[in-house]
Enzyme design. Structure first.
Site: not given
Ligand code: 3PG
Length: 211
Positions: A44, A48, A72, A132
């Site tokens: 993943e 960011r 994210t 998640k």
């Protein structure tokens, strides 16, 4: 409702997903190759950093054996950006209704984030059976997942946030845990100095967890 695509068929025997923060595009391919050399091919990359999308494109282009997830994701517009950058799965830390709809409509497998039972149920209503659990340790950890296993028996989770080599095995022992996510495999110092051998070593250790 058409069933949403599942993330779990892409996992294979891997039970730990590295959560990656990539500062420069140049790091992307050596990093993905270092992880793959240690047996970690499902990754993943978080959105960011300024370099993140370009880093994803580089990995998608140069590392076809890597299963690239993009995480994210906070806004519906990022779903399209992630698709264009080559995402095979999407990850969100938490999931508004608007974001969940965009993810569902993308047709891309996903691990939408939930941190409470109500959030889990809202996602389940939309057809997301793999989620998640974030921030796992702060939100209640192993005990929380044990507690939801009864009422939410059809859900499976990827706990992320505060997972370490020391507690990963306990999470992976739960029947409702598919895999765990974590950043420990790619320490900032190793990333900054390009110590790919160290990352391969940590990846190989992580690849053995839960097997
Ligand atoms: C994150 O989104 O930062 C991930 O959950 C990773 O958390 P960790 O740094 O605690 O592994």
């Amino acid at each position: 409702m058409t069933a949403l695509p599942l993330f779990s068929p892409m996992l294979g025997a891997q039970r730990v997903i590295p959560v990656l923060t990539i500062d420069t595009v140049e790091q992307a391919v050596p990093l993905a190759e270092a992880l793959a050399a240690g047996g970690i091919r499902v990754i993943e990359v978080t959105l960011r950093t300024k370099a993140a999308l370009k880093a994803c494109e580089a990995i998608a282009h140069h590392c076809p054996d890597v299963v690239l997830g993009i995480g994210t994701i906070l806004a519906p517009s990022q779903v399209n950006e992630a698709r264009d950058a080559g995402a095979r799965f999407l990850v969100t830390p938490g999931t508004s209704e608007k974001l969940a709809l965009a993810v569902a409509e993308s047709g891309i497998a996903a691990l939408p984030g939930a941190g409470t039972v109500s959030e889990m149920v809202a996602l389940m209503e939309m057809g997301f059976h793999e989620q998640k659990f974030f921030p796992a340790e702060a939100a209640g950890g192993v005990d929380y997942l044990k507690s939801v296993a009864g009422p939410l028996a059809e859900l499976k989770f990827c706990p992320t946030g505060g997972i370490t080599p020391a507690n990963a095995g306990t999470y992976l022992g739960l029947a409702n845990v598919l895999c765990v996510g974590g950043s420990w495999i790619t320490p900032k110092t190793a990333m900054a100095s390009g110590n790919w051998a160290e990352i391969t070593r940590l990846a190989a250790e992580a690849a053995r967890l839960g097997r």
